[in-house]
Every structure is written in C-alpha cells, then in structure tokens.
Design an enzyme around this catalytic site. Sequence first.
Site, PDB file in Angstrom:
ATOM      1  N   ASP A  28       0.833  -1.027   0.026  1.00 42.87           N
ATOM      2  CA  ASP A  28       0.007  -0.295  -0.114  1.00 42.87           C
ATOM      3  C   ASP A  28       0.761   1.373  -0.059  1.00 42.87           C
ATOM      4  OD1 ASP A  28      -3.509   1.229   0.712  1.00 42.87           O
ATOM      5  OD2 ASP A  28      -1.478   2.219   1.776  1.00 42.87           O
ATOM      6  N   TYR A  33       3.452  10.045  -1.474  1.00 42.40           N
ATOM      7  CA  TYR A  33       4.179   9.625  -0.696  1.00 42.40           C
ATOM      8  C   TYR A  33       5.816   9.870  -0.751  1.00 42.40           C
ATOM      9  CZ  TYR A  33       0.677   7.288   2.142  1.00 42.40           C
ATOM     10  OH  TYR A  33      -0.596   6.405   2.627  1.00 42.40           O
TER      11      TYR A  33
END
Length: 315
Positions: A28, A33
């Site tokens: 995931d 990010y």
Amino acid sequence: MLMGTSTDETTATTMLDRYLDAGGTFLDTANCYAWWHERGSQGGESEQVLGRWFARTGRRDEVFLATKGTAMVKDPDQVLVDGRPDWERAYQSFDGAGADNLRRSVDDSLRRLQTDHIDLYYVHVDDLSTPLEETLEALAGIVQAGKVRYIGWSNVRTWRLERIRQLCAQHGWPAPVAVQQQHSYLRRKAGLRHASIVDDEQLHYLQTHDDLMLVAYSPILKGIYDDAEKRADHPMMGAYAGPDAEARIATLGEIADEVGATGNQVVLAWLMHQTSPCIVPLIGPRTLEQFDTALPAVDIKLTDEQLTRLDAAGA
C-alpha cells in the site's frame, strides 16, 4: 509511506524482499508519499522505489498493489513551516478528486510504479468540493480502461460512504471494495470530531456490509503500546487517552505476557483475528528492526478466551 525518503532505498528493498519471502502479498502506497520529508519534493518517492524494485526483481505479479490519489498538495514548499508540514494548510490545497486530476494522477502513478495496472486505487482524502458523480464516473472509466482493478475510499465519513454506494448502484459504476481508516485496539474518545478514525457507527456499517474490507492504517499508533513513557506525551494519544484506554492497555499487557509477545504485536494479531469486519492492518516500518519486530505478529494465535477479554476490556 517512508520508502525513498526517511527510509533509504537499500533498506526499503531489503524489507520488500523479506516481506514477500515471508508470504506477504499486499503493498500500500500513495502518490503523495512523502512530499513533507524535505523541501523540493513533489511526492512520489515511495512509488518510484517500488517501480524500480518491480523492474529489477520482476515480482510485480506476486503482489496486490494499492496506491492513492487526490491528496497531493499543489505546492509542497508553501505548506512546510520550519521543515514540518502545516496540515491545516495542506488539507486546503489538496489536488482533489476532479475527473481530470484523477486521470492524470493514475497515469503518473502507473509510470512511477512501472506497471500497466493498479490493483486497488483509493480516493485518499474524501473531497467534498467535487461532485461525487464526477469522481465516480471518472473512476469507472479508469477501471474500464484496465488501468485499475478495484477502487477504495479513505478518510471518509459513513454518510458519504453510503451515498457513494448508492450512486454506484444507481449508475452501474464500480463500488468501493475497501475503506482505509485509522483503526487500532484503543477506542477513540466519545464526542471526537474526526473523519479518519473509525467510530462505532462506521464499525457497525462495515459489520453489516461484508463486501467492504477495512484497511487499518496506524494500527499500533506509532508504537505506543510498548512504551508507557511514549504514550504519556505522544500526539497520537490525543484521540484516545482516558480511563477506557488505560483499561484496555492493562488487559493488553496481560495478554502479551501470556503469549510471550509485545503489546504492538498483540494489537496487530488482534486486528488480523477480526472477521466482522475483516481487517487488513498496515505496517509502515521505517527501519529493518521495526519490520523484523512487527513480522512475528502473523504467527500469534489468540484463543477465544483471550479475544473475549480483549474485546470486553474498557471503562
């Protein structure tokens, strides 16, 4: 989340190799990010690390790959204050779930991940400013094009989730199969206004809709279960601290002693024992030590009596 930024690429790929070798299959990440790690970042570092790892190892088909869009800030440097993210300002500048942005974000993620499809694609933060019909129709087109297999929603309130499902049924659009929320053994304080932490109503909703999986992020609340001193002043405890938390932590400690494990490990095991709803707890280790400490949770078998005590604990 941290791979490619605070976790260097060598450590990240070692974790990934160990994870798959141990039988892991679910990964995931997200397109944002982790822009907040340093100035000049535009996010995507985690996806890029995964893409290079897939290309080098050929292990893409061994994993169920999830990523997310809609929560990338438009100008990360503008929401960093003294090197730390100002999350209130960040929330106001997310790129959102408009159709054009979703199509562009999926294509960008596919390129970074060096793959031709994403198994599960989340709306990362529910976007109240974009009509749900626009978002859902765009996602349906992305699924129809074969770029995404399934969709999910994250950081979403229960009433919105029900509206999403109604629209999908009405128009024949693919409905979410997964809801990713913050969820742990401790229970959020009564009266807390927080769209991201599972409350009693949302838990009941998920229990009565078994076509939805709960994917739990921050399941060990940054590791607070193993360290009383850390719990005393950790920001994560703000949503949980109180007599109920104290009672549950006490019972958790008893069970941990009985099974010869840490509190963090027992929490992960407890979550994996849940069947209504079925829960996938995510771990986000920064170091190899954290990864190696979390992995034994898979082998912890809790008895029915221990599960009953854990469930019943509380003030």
